[in-house]
Design an enzyme around this catalytic site. Structure first.
Site, PDB file in Angstrom:
ATOM      1  N   PHE A   1      71.564   4.656 -17.247  1.00 30.93           N
ATOM      2  CA  PHE A   1      72.131   5.737 -16.464  1.00 30.93           C
ATOM      3  C   PHE A   1      72.037   7.073 -17.189  1.00 30.93           C
ATOM      4  CE2 PHE A   1      74.972   2.034 -15.169  1.00 30.93           C
ATOM      5  CZ  PHE A   1      74.086   1.625 -14.201  1.00 30.93           C
TER       6      PHE A   1
ATOM      7  N   TRP B   1      75.339   9.255  -9.328  1.00 32.56           N
ATOM      8  CA  TRP B   1      75.141   9.530 -10.758  1.00 32.56           C
ATOM      9  C   TRP B   1      74.722   8.268 -11.500  1.00 32.56           C
ATOM     10  CZ3 TRP B   1      77.449   7.496 -15.111  1.00 32.56           C
ATOM     11  CH2 TRP B   1      77.248   8.171 -16.314  1.00 32.56           C
ATOM     12  N   HIS B   2      75.210   7.125 -11.046  1.00 35.66           N
ATOM     13  CA  HIS B   2      74.927   5.885 -11.762  1.00 35.66           C
ATOM     14  C   HIS B   2      73.507   5.391 -11.557  1.00 35.66           C
ATOM     15  CE1 HIS B   2      79.318   5.686 -12.207  1.00 35.66           C
ATOM     16  NE2 HIS B   2      79.085   4.831 -13.176  1.00 35.66           N
ATOM     17  N   GLY B   3      72.847   5.770 -10.491  1.00 37.48           N
ATOM     18  CA  GLY B   3      71.495   5.280 -10.296  1.00 37.48           C
ATOM     19  C   GLY B   3      70.869   5.782  -9.018  1.00 37.48           C
TER      20      GLY B   3
END
Length: 497
Positions: free
Chosen positions: A497, A324-326
């Site tokens: 993000f 989800w962060h990258g």
């Protein structure tokens, strides 16, 4: 638009004036909605269309789900919402990543495939507002929330500018009821909101950007091995930077909302005083960790289907949380490390008889699933004893190891830095100046000590016990340092993000 800009100051002053005029409540909500679209459109106006799409689809799909009683059509409608929201993220955020890995997979079996790299601009905050709209649809589908009747209230819930681009990730129950009746900040709320805004900007501008970013960028940017001291200084600098940057944004968002009379949920509770990784995730990015808990970990079965399934569910949750962060494998590894440490902690707690090994009833799971409970040592016993502080330092040590993968541009850079941190390279010429080493060391010590002292209380409680003149002195000092430090309006880290 960013909070740390003069444009936002003007924007916020005008909005405060409009919000406190004797206007009908519906007009004030329309003002807030238009202001939120303007706040978002400053980055890239066409991406407002994505906000409109997500808002309209989830509003009407949720209404249809609530009316439908047949399981098949309800699931089909939910699939429409999931496909739209997750499809937006997949296309804009992971399109290039998926294509790159697909090309590499074909090359590994001897198939030469070249495709034009998609030239996509990542819409700021897309991961945040899609999670907001998804939580609404899922809550309606699970009959945990009624569908909102007012499209204006729902649109404002999705786009309310304080939380729009970097959280906190609000749930329907957090915000929609606050739009039902007229709200205006009291004098106490306005004062405290402005103080929180000042504190958040101080954390971002003075600490994250002014004192820590330089050392972190230097260490993570070099393509050659570093001395051990420089490596640790760079990692600790990033550890402090990302906390001050992200918690600073959340503090600004909560303060701005409070100035308008609205309450947003807490997102950080002194995470660098956490005792164990489960405690860390009760304190770091709380609205994301609870979102993943309620909409991913528990639906997968949580810890109710035996230990092996609980470990698997936990790893899946943290792997997806990392992704989800990258769109990078380094983020996946970061999530995998957190999942691994959580599994190890859970295993140790079971061996030591410190955790409840029984399956957790579903009605308890939402409130406090075992994976997110207090960690290796019960907090009530740890208190402020040195044993508890030692475990907090051990937790922070491993958290800093994981930050290497979060910040490093690739695995090569992460490997070099980790090897340097553990003395694998001979001492060479220092990269950082002595003054930078001292700055990072002093801020790290102050950050850890302040988190430990505050771990069982809150800023509101502490402020209530302090004399007004001391709070005023601290506030004045923060504002003075802000004015002296502010050079440019750099974006917050989590905007990517």
């Amino acid at each position: 638009m960013v909070f740390n800009s003069y444009g936002f100051v003007l924007f916020f002053v005008v909005l405060l004036v409009l919000h406190n005029l004797p206007l009908p409540w519906r007009v004030k909500k329309i003002n807030l909605l238009l202001a939120s679209y303007l706040f978002y459109a400053v980055w890239n106006p066409p991406f407002v269309l994505l906000l409109w799409l997500a808002t309209a689809v989830d509003f009407y799909v949720a209404r249809l789900i609530a009316r439908e009683e047949r399981p098949g059509p309800r699931k089909l409608l939910l699939t429409v919402s999931l496909a739209m929201n997750l499809g937006l993220i997949a296309f804009f955020k992971y399109g290039g990543f998926l294509l790159e890995n697909f090309t590499a997979l074909l090359a590994s079996v001897g198939i030469a495939f070249q495709a034009a790299k998609p030239d996509l601009i990542l819409p700021v905050g897309i991961s945040f507002y899609t999670f907001v709209t998804l939580s609404y649809t899922l809550d309606v589908y699970r009959c945990q929330a009624p569908p909102e009747k007012s499209f204006l209230n729902f649109a404002l819930f999705v786009t309310f500018f304080p939380h729009l681009v970097a959280g906190p990730i609000v749930r329907p129950a957090d915000l929609i009821p606050q739009f039902q009746e007229p709200r205006r900040a009291t004098t106490a709320q306005l004062t405290w909101g402005l103080f929180l805004l000042s504190l958040g900007l101080f954390m971002k501008v003075v600490l994250a950007d002014g004192l820590l970013a330089g050392a972190a960028d230097s260490v993570f940017g070099v393509p050659f091995p570093l001395p051990m001291l420089d490596a640790w200084a760079g990692v600790l600098a990033f550890s402090g930077q990302i906390f001050c940057d992200f918690a600073g944004y959340s503090t600004c968002a909560i303060g701005v909302a409070l100035c308008l009379g609205f309450v947003l949920p807490d997102n950080f509770r002194y995470p660098y005083a956490a005792i164990g990784f489960s405690d860390f995730w009760r304190r770091w990015h709380i609205t994301l960790s609870t979102w993943l808990r309620d909409y991913l970990y528990i639906p997968l079965g949580g810890n109710r289907r035996g230990p092996a399934r609980a470990y698997l569910n936990l790893m899946i949750t943290m792997l997806l949380g990392g992704l989800w962060h990258g769109a990078s494998w380094t983020f996946v590894v970061w999530g995998a490390l957190h999942g691994f440490f959580l599994c190890v902690e859970r295993l140790v707690r079971g061996w030591a008889g410190m955790g409840d090994a029984r399956p957790e009833p579903p009605e308890r799971a939402r409130a406090e699933p075992a994976v997110y409970r207090a960690s290796v040592v019960p907090l009530s016993l740890a208190g402020k004893r040195m044993s508890g502080f030692g475990l907090a330092l051990l937790t922070l040590f491993f958290v800093n190891v994981t930050w290497v993968f979060f910040r490093a541009p690739d695995f090569g850079g992460a490997a070099r830095l980790l090897l340097a941190m553990f003395g694998a390279f001979p001492a060479g010429k220092p990269l950082l100046a002595t003054v930078d080493i001292y700055k990072v060391g002093i801020i790290t010590v102050l950050l850890v000590v302040s988190h430990w002292l505050m771990r069982d209380t809150s800023l509101v409680r502490v402020a209530a016990r302090l004399p007004w003149w001391l709070i005023s002195l601290v506030w004045t000092g923060m504002l003075a340092l802000l004015i002296l430090t502010q050079k440019s309006s750099s974006s917050f880290i989590y905007f990517q993000f």
